[in-house]
Design a protein around this motif. Structure first.
Motif, PDB file in Angstrom:
ATOM      1  N   GLY A  15       0.788  -1.229   0.000  1.00 53.26           N
ATOM      2  CA  GLY A  15       0.000   0.000   0.000  1.00 53.26           C
ATOM      3  C   GLY A  15       0.815   1.270   0.000  1.00 53.26           C
ATOM      4  N   ASP A  19       5.565   0.189   3.222  1.00 50.70           N
ATOM      5  CA  ASP A  19       6.268  -0.614   4.235  1.00 50.70           C
ATOM      6  C   ASP A  19       6.746  -1.941   3.660  1.00 50.70           C
ATOM      7  OD1 ASP A  19       3.520  -1.287   4.058  1.00 50.70           O
ATOM      8  OD2 ASP A  19       3.613  -2.325   5.986  1.00 50.70           O
ATOM      9  N   GLY A  20       6.038  -2.465   2.662  1.00 49.63           N
ATOM     10  CA  GLY A  20       6.437  -3.738   2.081  1.00 49.63           C
ATOM     11  C   GLY A  20       5.229  -4.478   1.530  1.00 49.63           C
ATOM     12  N   ASP A  22       2.368  -7.470   1.758  1.00 51.76           N
ATOM     13  CA  ASP A  22       1.590  -8.423   2.545  1.00 51.76           C
ATOM     14  C   ASP A  22       1.095  -9.494   1.585  1.00 51.76           C
ATOM     15  OD1 ASP A  22       1.825  -6.889   4.873  1.00 51.76           O
ATOM     16  OD2 ASP A  22       0.063  -5.699   4.362  1.00 51.76           O
TER      17      ASP A  22
HETATM   18 MG   LIG Z   1       1.549  -2.216   3.872  1.00 49.83          MG
END
Ligand SMILES: [Mg+2]
Ligand SMILES: Nc1ncnc2c1ncn2[C@@H]1O[C@H](COP(=O)(O)OP(=O)(O)O)[C@@H](O)[C@H]1O
Length: 367
Positions: A15, A19-20, A22
């Motif tokens: 998103g 952050d990375g 999922d």
């Molecule tokens: Mg995220």
């Protein structure tokens, strides 16, 4: 060929928080979607930095975007492999991967929203059919292309008696109104973590303010908060959606934050998120009895406490109270959206996106 009717789908979400990735494996073979495995892959700094850089106009964007799309396909494929390994499920048993891609532009007013991923490469690397580009068809039908998760929230969290509101606290916050009777609606309320993360990165050198402890050490600056709340996005009626184009560090700097104590600015930003979410619920979701939070913001104790205070007497919990780990809800939604696409069913809610009608979303890349 994927096994006919295994009911297993992978969802991949990365998103606006950057952050990375999922990744989830969801089993749809019984009535309710069951989380069979999950895995998070944090972005390495160079990937995060390049994705962030491509969120704003810059030089040589076409080649850079194509290179990042390839790199993301590689990372998504690794996330899929790790998730399937955890579940002990071979790729051949998975019906499809639903991949959101990485948003670098969201301009519904101009009729487009750009999510980077080389979906063909992902299908090739994973050996699994991929459904990607979920937003374009909704935009083509006059919608915002966002938020797309409300239909999934309705499928899993709607209750026949309790009027629930699902709040996703990702980079951006979006709410889904789930009245027992009547229309399900959803929209973006504004920033959730984007600004909190950016300010924490600048002053703490950390990707985020863990549990909101730094924000809790400051105090919200009411005049600053009022100035921020005057942004016309907050008062606009849905359907509406937003992103980094609007709420970025430059937006923050326009409000004269440099003269305030950094921890007070952080507290003010946390209050901004909580207040815009609570006010949007009060205005747009009358009669709500329960607020169920998902997304990374559910782990921010300070933010959750602010939201609980402002939403009272409406009770605030996380979706864990409804049996779904808040961390994986959005990724599960993209597994569900892939399944909708393969079944030829709509993925959007016209009441959420403003599209002219329900549409089957996504482009399909065979394994
Ligand atoms: Mg995220
Ligand atoms: N322990 C934590 N304390 C505070 N904030 C957290 C914590 N864990 C995650 N977050 C926040 O959640 C964000 C990630 O949320 P996520 O739902 O993945 O957003 P997105 O969908 O935009 O990627 C992080 O950037 C951070 O701001």
């Amino acid at each position: 060929m994927p096994a006919a009717g295994s009911g297993l789908y992978v969802g991949l979400m990365s998103g606006t928080s950057l952050d990375g990735i999922d990744a989830v494996l969801v089993d749809f073979s019984s009535g309710t979607p069951r989380l069979a495995a999950s895995h998070h892959v944090p972005f390495a700094d160079p990937v995060r930095a390049e994705a962030l850089a491509l969120c704003a106009p810059g030089a040589d964007e076409i080649d850079r975007a194509a290179r990042l799309s390839n790199a993301l396909a590689q990372l998504y494929a690794e996330a899929v492999a790790a998730t399937l390994a955890r579940a002990g499920v071979p790729a051949a048993e998975v019906e499809a991967i639903g991949c959101h891609g990485q948003t670098v532009r969201h301009r519904p007013d101009a009729g487009y929203s750009v999510q980077l991923v080389n979906a063909a490469l992902l299908a090739e690397l994973a050996g699994v059919r991929v459904v990607a580009d979920f937003r374009s068809r909704d935009l083509a039908a006059g919608g915002q292309g966002a938020p797309l998760v409300p239909a999934f929230h309705a499928a899993v969290f709607r209750d026949a008696r309790e009027h629930r509101v699902v709040v996703n606290l990702g980079g951006i916050a979006n709410v889904t109104d789930l009245p027992p009777l009547g229309t399900v609606r959803g929209f973006d309320t504004g920033p959730a973590n984007i600004l909190l993360d950016a300010w924490a990165a600048r002053h703490l050198g950390e990707p985020f303010d863990r549990a909101g402890r730094w924000a809790a050490s400051g105090s919200a600056d009411e005049p600053l908060l009022c100035e921020m709340l005057a942004d016309p996005y907050f008062a606009a009626r849905p359907p509406k959606s937003t992103g980094r184009e609007r709420f970025d560090l430059a937006w923050l700097e326009r409000h004269g934050v440099a003269t305030r104590r950094p921890q007070d600015v952080q507290a003010t930003l946390a209050e901004l998120t909580a207040r815009t979410v609570a006010e949007a619920i009060a205005r747009e979701c009358p009669g709500a009895a329960a607020v169920c939070v998902c997304g990374g913001g559910a782990r921010n104790d300070d933010l959750m406490a602010r939201l609980a205070r402002l939403a009272a007497p409406v009770k605030v919990t996380s979706t864990a109270a409804l049996g779904v780990d808040p961390e994986w809800v959005e990724a599960m939604a993209f597994a569900w959206l892939a399944r909708q696409a393969l079944l030829g069913r709509p993925g959007n809610l016209p009441e959420a996106t403003g599209a002219r009608g329900p549409r089957v979303l996504g482009a399909i890349y065979p394994a």
